[in-house]
Design an enzyme around this catalytic site. Sequence first.
Site, PDB file in Angstrom:
ATOM      1  N   ARG A 150     -30.202  47.845  -5.032  1.00  0.00           N
ATOM      2  CA  ARG A 150     -30.480  47.549  -6.425  1.00  0.00           C
ATOM      3  C   ARG A 150     -30.890  48.857  -7.098  1.00  0.00           C
ATOM      4  NH1 ARG A 150     -33.135  43.468  -3.383  1.00  0.00           N
ATOM      5  NH2 ARG A 150     -32.335  41.362  -3.806  1.00  0.00           N
TER       6      ARG A 150
ATOM      7  N   LYS B 160     -36.975  42.748  -3.361  1.00  0.00           N
ATOM      8  CA  LYS B 160     -37.638  41.708  -4.148  1.00  0.00           C
ATOM      9  C   LYS B 160     -38.579  40.899  -3.269  1.00  0.00           C
ATOM     10  CE  LYS B 160     -34.327  40.862  -7.877  1.00  0.00           C
ATOM     11  NZ  LYS B 160     -33.453  39.842  -8.509  1.00  0.00           N
TER      12      LYS B 160
ATOM     13  N   HIS C  24     -25.234  47.787 -11.702  1.00  0.00           N
ATOM     14  CA  HIS C  24     -25.365  46.648 -10.797  1.00  0.00           C
ATOM     15  C   HIS C  24     -24.006  46.190 -10.269  1.00  0.00           C
ATOM     16  CE1 HIS C  24     -28.242  44.001  -8.974  1.00  0.00           C
ATOM     17  NE2 HIS C  24     -27.579  42.918  -9.333  1.00  0.00           N
TER      18      HIS C  24
ATOM     19  N   ARG D 183     -23.176  47.487  -6.913  1.00  0.00           N
ATOM     20  CA  ARG D 183     -23.745  46.701  -5.800  1.00  0.00           C
ATOM     21  C   ARG D 183     -22.853  45.504  -5.493  1.00  0.00           C
ATOM     22  NH1 ARG D 183     -28.618  44.695  -3.162  1.00  0.00           N
ATOM     23  NH2 ARG D 183     -29.126  42.577  -3.828  1.00  0.00           N
TER      24      ARG D 183
ATOM     25  N   HIS E 168     -30.662  39.355   0.288  1.00  0.00           N
ATOM     26  CA  HIS E 168     -30.665  38.051  -0.358  1.00  0.00           C
ATOM     27  C   HIS E 168     -31.386  37.020   0.499  1.00  0.00           C
ATOM     28  CE1 HIS E 168     -26.796  39.012  -2.827  1.00  0.00           C
ATOM     29  NE2 HIS E 168     -27.900  39.416  -3.436  1.00  0.00           N
TER      30      HIS E 168
ATOM     31  N   TYR F 109     -22.056  37.024  -5.169  1.00  0.00           N
ATOM     32  CA  TYR F 109     -21.902  38.465  -5.332  1.00  0.00           C
ATOM     33  C   TYR F 109     -20.540  38.936  -4.836  1.00  0.00           C
ATOM     34  CZ  TYR F 109     -26.493  40.122  -6.837  1.00  0.00           C
ATOM     35  OH  TYR F 109     -27.608  40.423  -7.568  1.00  0.00           O
TER      36      TYR F 109
END
Length: 304
Positions: free
Chosen positions: A159, A182, A250, A253, A276, A285
């Site tokens: 990211r 995250k 992004h 990615r 994820h 994605y």
Amino acid sequence: MISDAARSALHDWLHSQKALKGASDNTIEAYARDVRGFLAFLTEHKGGLQGIGALKAVTLSDMRSWMARCRAEEIGARSLARKLSAVKSFYRWLSEREGFDATAVMAARAPKFQKKLPRPLAEDAAQGVIDTLDLQSQVPWVAARDQAVVTLLYGCGLRISEALGLTGADLPLGGSLRIIGKGGKERVVPVIGPAREAVEVYLRLCPYPTEPDAALFRGVRGGVLGPRAVQKVVEQVRLQLGLPASVTPHAMRHSFATHLLNAGGDLRAIQELLGHASLSTTQAYTAVDTARLMEVYRRAHPKA
């Protein structure tokens, strides 16, 4: 306006989201804004400040009235679904703390909306973006910096916040890199040769010293490089190459994931590389069709 009791409960819930779930500052701000808006609506809708007792008594009809107000204010289905998710999360926590049944709130249905799938670049377009980045600045170290950042996004699936969060302590780059993503989730990603080389070129040219506790990627004045600067230079490249508006940092990615899968990569492994929590997010994605997913399934499943 909201009551002091409601404000205090909101504060405690936000603190729990930050402390226990590792929610980012941006997520906390969005939660606060969405739930505060709901509580303010209840004040207006009920004709007075709503304490904890009143919050416990919210009905499905109240929820529908709030959602109708949101739609009247031209809040889109996607944004309304996000707001409802925040309100439900708050009520789930509040009902556990206060010991009441929050079924009325939980029964409210989110509006349906068409999910936008990420749009990865073709492999030659992704390489074109990286190559053209080197031409965007007349200052050699700035051009090398931008190229290094985007190469990490595409080559390692980082990211943008993760790439810009790297410090001198992460050097020298070896065959792998430990990333805190995250929710404080840690993962190890392989670092390909071109990414290492791009970072090394940047470090040789950068006029600022490399310090363990300082950002690896610097702005022109020596401060931390911000995401907007990277977004802007990618936009310049996109316009030069005639690529669609979906080409963003992004998107690099996204492209990392799609190109890995097309080369025979396993979805579960790609999920780990991307950090994820859910495999369904990785599937979105990678933007692959059902036939491709079934092919991977049949190859991987022991009983297929």
